[in-house]
Write an enzyme that holds these catalytic residues in place. Sequence first.
Site, PDB file in Angstrom:
ATOM      1  N   MET A 164     -12.334   4.274   0.276  1.00  0.00           N
ATOM      2  CA  MET A 164     -12.867   4.557   1.621  1.00  0.00           C
ATOM      3  C   MET A 164     -13.555   5.907   1.535  1.00  0.00           C
ATOM      4  O   MET A 164     -13.094   6.913   2.100  1.00  0.00           O
ATOM      5  CB  MET A 164     -11.707   4.565   2.627  1.00  0.00           C
ATOM      6  CG  MET A 164     -11.209   3.165   2.946  1.00  0.00           C
ATOM      7  SD  MET A 164      -9.553   3.163   3.658  1.00  0.00           S
ATOM      8  CE  MET A 164      -8.585   3.271   2.177  1.00  0.00           C
ATOM      9  N   MET A 190      -9.215   8.049   0.198  1.00  0.00           N
ATOM     10  CA  MET A 190      -9.957   8.493   1.390  1.00  0.00           C
ATOM     11  C   MET A 190     -10.521   9.891   1.158  1.00  0.00           C
ATOM     12  O   MET A 190      -9.863  10.728   0.526  1.00  0.00           O
ATOM     13  CB  MET A 190      -9.021   8.520   2.604  1.00  0.00           C
ATOM     14  CG  MET A 190      -8.322   7.200   2.851  1.00  0.00           C
ATOM     15  SD  MET A 190      -7.375   7.250   4.382  1.00  0.00           S
ATOM     16  CE  MET A 190      -6.516   5.678   4.292  1.00  0.00           C
ATOM     17  N   ASP A 244      -6.237  -6.341   5.044  1.00  0.00           N
ATOM     18  CA  ASP A 244      -5.651  -4.998   4.961  1.00  0.00           C
ATOM     19  C   ASP A 244      -5.619  -4.358   6.347  1.00  0.00           C
ATOM     20  O   ASP A 244      -6.667  -4.118   6.945  1.00  0.00           O
ATOM     21  CB  ASP A 244      -6.512  -4.161   4.002  1.00  0.00           C
ATOM     22  CG  ASP A 244      -5.991  -2.750   3.802  1.00  0.00           C
ATOM     23  OD1 ASP A 244      -4.882  -2.442   4.280  1.00  0.00           O
ATOM     24  OD2 ASP A 244      -6.703  -1.956   3.155  1.00  0.00           O
ATOM     25  N   ASP A 253      -4.996   3.539  -1.613  1.00  0.00           N
ATOM     26  CA  ASP A 253      -6.019   3.896  -0.630  1.00  0.00           C
ATOM     27  C   ASP A 253      -6.604   5.267  -0.936  1.00  0.00           C
ATOM     28  O   ASP A 253      -5.910   6.277  -0.867  1.00  0.00           O
ATOM     29  CB  ASP A 253      -5.412   3.885   0.773  1.00  0.00           C
ATOM     30  CG  ASP A 253      -5.104   2.473   1.238  1.00  0.00           C
ATOM     31  OD1 ASP A 253      -6.035   1.647   1.259  1.00  0.00           O
ATOM     32  OD2 ASP A 253      -3.930   2.198   1.554  1.00  0.00           O
ATOM     33  N   HIS A 292      -8.794   0.887  -3.303  1.00  0.00           N
ATOM     34  CA  HIS A 292      -9.638   0.680  -2.115  1.00  0.00           C
ATOM     35  C   HIS A 292     -10.325   2.007  -1.805  1.00  0.00           C
ATOM     36  O   HIS A 292      -9.688   2.946  -1.335  1.00  0.00           O
ATOM     37  CB  HIS A 292      -8.711   0.227  -0.968  1.00  0.00           C
ATOM     38  CG  HIS A 292      -9.369   0.061   0.352  1.00  0.00           C
ATOM     39  ND1 HIS A 292      -8.652  -0.089   1.522  1.00  0.00           N
ATOM     40  CD2 HIS A 292     -10.678   0.009   0.722  1.00  0.00           C
ATOM     41  CE1 HIS A 292      -9.477  -0.221   2.533  1.00  0.00           C
ATOM     42  NE2 HIS A 292     -10.717  -0.155   2.086  1.00  0.00           N
ATOM     43  N   SER A 298       0.862  -1.187   0.000  1.00  0.00           N
ATOM     44  CA  SER A 298       0.000   0.000   0.000  1.00  0.00           C
ATOM     45  C   SER A 298       0.893   1.230   0.000  1.00  0.00           C
ATOM     46  O   SER A 298       1.727   1.404   0.890  1.00  0.00           O
ATOM     47  CB  SER A 298      -0.867   0.008   1.262  1.00  0.00           C
ATOM     48  OG  SER A 298      -1.338   1.328   1.489  1.00  0.00           O
ATOM     49  N   MET A 337     -10.921  -5.709   6.441  1.00  0.00           N
ATOM     50  CA  MET A 337     -10.064  -4.745   7.137  1.00  0.00           C
ATOM     51  C   MET A 337      -9.654  -5.346   8.476  1.00  0.00           C
ATOM     52  O   MET A 337     -10.499  -5.848   9.218  1.00  0.00           O
ATOM     53  CB  MET A 337     -10.814  -3.442   7.393  1.00  0.00           C
ATOM     54  CG  MET A 337     -11.073  -2.578   6.174  1.00  0.00           C
ATOM     55  SD  MET A 337      -9.589  -2.078   5.290  1.00  0.00           S
ATOM     56  CE  MET A 337      -8.604  -1.278   6.559  1.00  0.00           C
ATOM     57  N   HIS A 353      -1.627  -1.518  -3.974  1.00  0.00           N
ATOM     58  CA  HIS A 353      -2.870  -1.164  -3.279  1.00  0.00           C
ATOM     59  C   HIS A 353      -2.906   0.354  -3.095  1.00  0.00           C
ATOM     60  O   HIS A 353      -1.989   0.936  -2.514  1.00  0.00           O
ATOM     61  CB  HIS A 353      -2.878  -1.886  -1.925  1.00  0.00           C
ATOM     62  CG  HIS A 353      -4.115  -1.694  -1.118  1.00  0.00           C
ATOM     63  ND1 HIS A 353      -5.262  -2.435  -1.309  1.00  0.00           N
ATOM     64  CD2 HIS A 353      -4.393  -0.833  -0.111  1.00  0.00           C
ATOM     65  CE1 HIS A 353      -6.185  -2.051  -0.442  1.00  0.00           C
ATOM     66  NE2 HIS A 353      -5.687  -1.069   0.288  1.00  0.00           N
TER      67      HIS A 353
HETATM   68  C1  DX5 Z   1      -5.884   1.792   6.061  1.00  0.00           C
HETATM   69  C2  DX5 Z   1      -5.595   1.405   4.644  1.00  0.00           C
HETATM   70  C3  DX5 Z   1      -4.480   0.432   4.502  1.00  0.00           C
HETATM   71  C4  DX5 Z   1      -3.156   0.939   4.999  1.00  0.00           C
HETATM   72  C5  DX5 Z   1      -2.456  -0.232   5.576  1.00  0.00           C
HETATM   73  O1  DX5 Z   1      -7.085   2.453   6.120  1.00  0.00           O
HETATM   74  O2  DX5 Z   1      -6.728   0.819   4.037  1.00  0.00           O
HETATM   75  O3  DX5 Z   1      -4.356  -0.025   3.159  1.00  0.00           O
HETATM   76  O4  DX5 Z   1      -2.336   1.505   4.029  1.00  0.00           O
HETATM   77  O5  DX5 Z   1      -1.318   0.215   6.212  1.00  0.00           O
HETATM   78  P1  DX5 Z   1      -0.564  -0.705   7.266  1.00  0.00           P
HETATM   79  O6  DX5 Z   1      -0.100  -1.920   6.526  1.00  0.00           O
HETATM   80  O7  DX5 Z   1       0.543   0.169   7.738  1.00  0.00           O
HETATM   81  O8  DX5 Z   1      -1.544  -1.052   8.347  1.00  0.00           O
HETATM   82 ZN    ZN Z   2      -6.441  -0.176   2.052  1.00  0.00          ZN
END
Ligand code: DX5
Ligand code: ZN
Length: 240
Positions: free
Chosen positions: A84, A53, A191, A51, A82, A24, A153, A49
Amino acid sequence: MRKPRRPAASARARLPPTPALAPSILSADFARLADEIRAVERGGAALLHLDVMDGHFVPNLTIGPPVVEAIDRVTGLPLDVHLMIEDPDRYIDRFARAGADMISVHQEAVPHLHRTVACIKECGAAAGVALNPSTPLSVLQEILPDLDFVLLMSVDPGFGGQRFIPAVLPKVVALRRAIEKGGHAARIEVDGGVGPGNIEALLQAGAEIFVAGSAVFGGGDPRRRVQGLTAVLERARRAR
Ligand code: DX5
Ligand code: ZN
């Protein structure tokens, strides 16, 4: 290296062979993103990956379609986006056109999951539903046959570097059982807080795609970190 442009015949074609490590980029150095991506590519990462947000569904803001498109230009790896975000339906098409190969939406953010999942597939991406750690698997019962993957998650979403929530391990086992019992094709992605200390247990539990942010980019050489984690997956797979 550029990957072939969609639309392609089947969304499943863009899921990586499993078990697969998905670094990620949330914990990467954004000022050197292309170098960071090259490093994990050299280390043997199977996909990336990303993220997304929105500051509403989660209390953090990250990237949008222009950044996904820029990343797509510098890598041949499949892009696992992903979302969010609230109301993801508004953006699915844009992320797909930006280069997303896999798109997941949160069950907690979507009132009409069948429509949303169909929309992801129509856009040519593999469709996934993400569940927060406290969301029960039972919410997937009717949609599971339609999914290409389920993202469990293992931290509350929003930030990298959080601690793995152990209750997710039996959740992976239960989901694996449900998938096998129903003869479904969905892959299991985990994740949050995934790293050398739990990746093997997660694999044994039935997970197939392993997202790792801080375990890859949180210090040291990301290429070596990826090599270390993929070696664990490979060893465990051979020992099965
Ligand atoms: C958190 C994200 C993850 C994050 C994971 O909301 O969805 O993808 O990057 O990071 P680590 O591996 O550091 O928990
Ligand atoms: Zn993620």
